[in-house]
Design a protein around this motif. Structure first.
Motif, PDB file in Angstrom:
ATOM      1  N   MET A  27       0.820  -1.213   0.000  1.00  0.00           N
ATOM      2  CA  MET A  27       0.000   0.000   0.000  1.00  0.00           C
ATOM      3  C   MET A  27       0.856   1.266   0.000  1.00  0.00           C
ATOM      4  N   ILE A  28       2.096   1.151   0.516  1.00  0.00           N
ATOM      5  CA  ILE A  28       2.948   2.351   0.595  1.00  0.00           C
ATOM      6  C   ILE A  28       3.214   2.923  -0.813  1.00  0.00           C
ATOM      7  N   PRO A  29       3.805   2.148  -1.737  1.00  0.00           N
ATOM      8  CA  PRO A  29       4.015   2.724  -3.075  1.00  0.00           C
ATOM      9  C   PRO A  29       2.706   3.008  -3.805  1.00  0.00           C
ATOM     10  N   THR A  30       1.676   2.163  -3.549  1.00  0.00           N
ATOM     11  CA  THR A  30       0.396   2.383  -4.233  1.00  0.00           C
ATOM     12  C   THR A  30      -0.196   3.733  -3.826  1.00  0.00           C
ATOM     13  N   SER A  31      -0.222   3.988  -2.499  1.00  0.00           N
ATOM     14  CA  SER A  31      -0.849   5.231  -2.045  1.00  0.00           C
ATOM     15  C   SER A  31      -0.057   6.455  -2.513  1.00  0.00           C
ATOM     16  N   ILE A  32       1.278   6.323  -2.533  1.00  0.00           N
ATOM     17  CA  ILE A  32       2.095   7.451  -3.006  1.00  0.00           C
ATOM     18  C   ILE A  32       1.786   7.724  -4.482  1.00  0.00           C
ATOM     19  N   GLY A  33       1.653   6.629  -5.253  1.00  0.00           N
ATOM     20  CA  GLY A  33       1.332   6.762  -6.676  1.00  0.00           C
ATOM     21  C   GLY A  33      -0.011   7.438  -6.885  1.00  0.00           C
ATOM     22  N   VAL A  34      -1.025   7.024  -6.101  1.00  0.00           N
ATOM     23  CA  VAL A  34      -2.365   7.599  -6.246  1.00  0.00           C
ATOM     24  C   VAL A  34      -2.331   9.078  -5.850  1.00  0.00           C
ATOM     25  N   TYR A  35      -1.685   9.364  -4.715  1.00  0.00           N
ATOM     26  CA  TYR A  35      -1.688  10.731  -4.192  1.00  0.00           C
ATOM     27  C   TYR A  35      -1.038  11.705  -5.165  1.00  0.00           C
ATOM     28  N   TYR A  36       0.092  11.294  -5.728  1.00  0.00           N
ATOM     29  CA  TYR A  36       0.800  12.208  -6.621  1.00  0.00           C
ATOM     30  C   TYR A  36       0.450  11.980  -8.096  1.00  0.00           C
TER      31      TYR A  36
ATOM     32  N   GLY B   8       3.537  16.457   4.027  1.00  0.00           N
ATOM     33  CA  GLY B   8       2.743  15.972   5.155  1.00  0.00           C
ATOM     34  C   GLY B   8       2.185  14.583   4.870  1.00  0.00           C
ATOM     35  N   PHE B   9       1.796  14.345   3.609  1.00  0.00           N
ATOM     36  CA  PHE B   9       1.234  13.045   3.248  1.00  0.00           C
ATOM     37  C   PHE B   9       2.244  11.922   3.496  1.00  0.00           C
ATOM     38  N   LEU B  10       3.481  12.139   3.061  1.00  0.00           N
ATOM     39  CA  LEU B  10       4.504  11.091   3.249  1.00  0.00           C
ATOM     40  C   LEU B  10       4.808  10.878   4.730  1.00  0.00           C
ATOM     41  N   PHE B  11       4.795  11.970   5.488  1.00  0.00           N
ATOM     42  CA  PHE B  11       4.999  11.811   6.940  1.00  0.00           C
ATOM     43  C   PHE B  11       3.843  11.028   7.564  1.00  0.00           C
ATOM     44  N   LEU B  12       2.624  11.237   7.026  1.00  0.00           N
ATOM     45  CA  LEU B  12       1.469  10.496   7.542  1.00  0.00           C
ATOM     46  C   LEU B  12       1.654   8.996   7.283  1.00  0.00           C
ATOM     47  N   VAL B  13       2.109   8.653   6.069  1.00  0.00           N
ATOM     48  CA  VAL B  13       2.354   7.242   5.737  1.00  0.00           C
ATOM     49  C   VAL B  13       3.398   6.667   6.712  1.00  0.00           C
ATOM     50  N   PRO B  78      10.778  11.103   5.016  1.00  0.00           N
ATOM     51  CA  PRO B  78       9.785  10.049   5.339  1.00  0.00           C
ATOM     52  C   PRO B  78      10.095   8.680   4.733  1.00  0.00           C
ATOM     53  N   LEU B  79      10.552   8.628   3.480  1.00  0.00           N
ATOM     54  CA  LEU B  79      10.761   7.315   2.858  1.00  0.00           C
ATOM     55  C   LEU B  79      11.838   6.479   3.562  1.00  0.00           C
ATOM     56  N   PRO B  80      13.035   7.032   3.809  1.00  0.00           N
ATOM     57  CA  PRO B  80      14.013   6.232   4.554  1.00  0.00           C
ATOM     58  C   PRO B  80      13.513   5.854   5.955  1.00  0.00           C
TER      59      PRO B  80
END
Lengths: 219, 240
Positions: A27-36, B8-13, B78-80
């Motif tokens: 879900m991590i890469p999927t959600s990033i893809g959807v969001y951006y 903020g979105f990446l920090f939320l993830v 956030p990613l690392p």
């Protein structure tokens, strides 16, 4: 009876947690893809994977075979989600079992190993989270030239102490793989990058030596 | 949506991942502690396991934090943070990120600005690391069953078998410390650090056995690590 109950429960819950981790990781890469609204090209992903997957996937299989007998079931379900096994979770669990005077592969060992790995995972997660939140004041300190050698040498610092505990106790089994590995790395230093792949080679040598000594009654 | 590596979105993830990891850890911790009680394991043993594991973890955890910081120059924070909180290790993440970056034509020395390159990297890092999450639920029970069979057949050999696996692993990591010794005195620094760590452990062992300093047992390994790390600063300045 108790043994069956606890261990069965660990497998059931462990699988649920691991499946959830699997879904979450995807879900991590999927959600990033959807969001951006940014999707990678398949060829880019495949090319990138070709560079790492053959080694990573092999190492993953090796780690599972080598570490799960030491960590026990609960420790494995947790350790293989929270990561950093070689440099943290495995030594931590083994040291905890040693101190508690319980053996790997027993129910007592299973429980102590799980407690150690869970504690270690919680502390690691908190330290990283606090570190990230306090990054601005911390970065110059942690990245200073003064402290660099300390962090560069964390693995020898860790394995030196561990070696005294384990090698001294089982030196008859340890000598052969140890001499083999030192000779190999001095001879071909570039192998240092593939140390994970060499772990099963060391284990295999140790198992053969242990078996020979055991059959001959030297252990 | 404007792309920002530290949005903020990446920090939320990242926050969700951290909560998940903490939840799973507490779940197993509570379950194991309850089982320990049921088995009448001494509460002191449980307490000292928790304490010594926590202290032991500090130095390696800070080195993982350093990994997050070094990757953040390229991938944002956030990613690392996500990758090193769940099934990560710096060596994997760096290689995976570098490989993915090369495949989309970006360099790892600058912050990424293209969201497409970023998602490619995230996908490669994820798929590269995911096999254990799939393999463990499928095979762990079988592997543990195999170990139990070896043990039931011959208890002593079963113990030796597991000890041998571990000694094989420790040999590989001890051996690797010697990899640079042919490059001159500097290449010996890791070896000196290793020996110093071993020395502290021996002193702790002596204090425990000869002088009955019982509390030192739980902290001997953290002491060895921190002492040897401090020593590495000294020795590097001396001969580096």
């Amino acid at each position: 009876m108790k043994k069956v109950n606890y261990e069965e429960a660990v497998h059931v819950y462990g699988r649920i947690w691991m499946l959830s981790a699997f879904v979450m990781m995807l879900m991590i890469p999927t959600s990033i893809g959807v969001y951006y609204g940014a999707w990678p090209e398949l060829s880019g992903v495949v090319k990138g994977l070709l560079g790492v997957a053959p080694i990573f996937w092999t190492v993953a299989v090796i780690e599972i075979i080598t570490y799960t007998p030491m960590l026990g079931s609960g420790g494995s379900y947790l350790g293989f989600v929270t990561g950093n096994l070689t440099n943290l979770k495995v030594p931590c669990a083994l040291y905890a079992m040693e101190n508690a005077k319980v053996k790997q592969g027993t129910l007592e060992g299973e429980v102590i190993s799980t407690i150690a790995i869970a504690t270690s995972s919680i502390v690691t997660t908190i330290i990283i989270a606090v570190g990230v939140l306090m990054l601005t004041p911390l970065t110059p300190i942690l990245n200073s030239d003064f402290l660099k050698p300390a962090f560069d040498n964390i693995l020898p610092a860790l394995f030196g102490g561990l070696a005294v505990v384990y090698v001294s106790k089982n030196w008859k089994i340890a000598m052969a793989p140890l001499i083999f590995m030192i000779t190999l790395f001095v001879w071909i230093p570039s192998l240092a990058h593939s140390v994970s792949v060499l772990v099963p080679v060391g284990s295999l040598i140790a198992i053969v030596v242990a078996r020979l000594l055991y059959v001959k009654g030297h252990l | 949506m404007n792309f920002n590596l530290n949005s903020g979105f990446l920090f939320l993830v990242a926050f969700i991942v951290v909560v998940f990891v903490l939840a799973q850890s507490f779940f197993f911790l509570i379950k194991a502690v309850r089982q320990a009680k049921k088995m009448k394991l001494s509460p002191d043993v449980v307490k000292s396991t928790i304490l010594s594991s926590a202290v032991f973890t500090i130095a390696p955890a800070i080195s993982i934090l350093l990994g997050v910081i070094s990757l953040s120059k390229f991938l944002g924070l956030p990613l690392p943070w996500i990758r090193l909180s769940i099934l990560g290790a710096l060596t994997y993440e760096l290689t995976a990120a570098a490989s993915a970056a090369a495949s989309v034509g970006v360099v790892v020395t600058e912050q990424i600005t293209d969201p497409k390159a970023f998602t490619t990297i995230v996908w490669v890092m994820t798929i590269g690391i995911i096999p254990s999450v799939v393999l463990i639920p499928l095979f762990l029970k079988k592997i543990q069953g195999g170990i139990v069979r070896v043990k039931n057949k011959d208890l002593k050999w079963g113990d030796l078998f597991i000890t041998a696996i571990f000694l094989g692993m420790i040999s590989a990591f001890l051996g690797v410390v010697f990899a640079e010794i042919r490059s001159g005195l500097q290449g010996w620094i890791p070896v000196f650090v290793l020996l110093f760590s071993a020395l502290i452990m021996m002193i702790c062992g002596l204090l425990l056995k000869k002088y009955k300093v019982k509390w030192i047992e739980d902290y001997a390994l953290p002491f060895s690590i921190l002492g040897a790390m401090a020593f590495s600063i000294f020795i590097t300045n001396l001969i580096g």
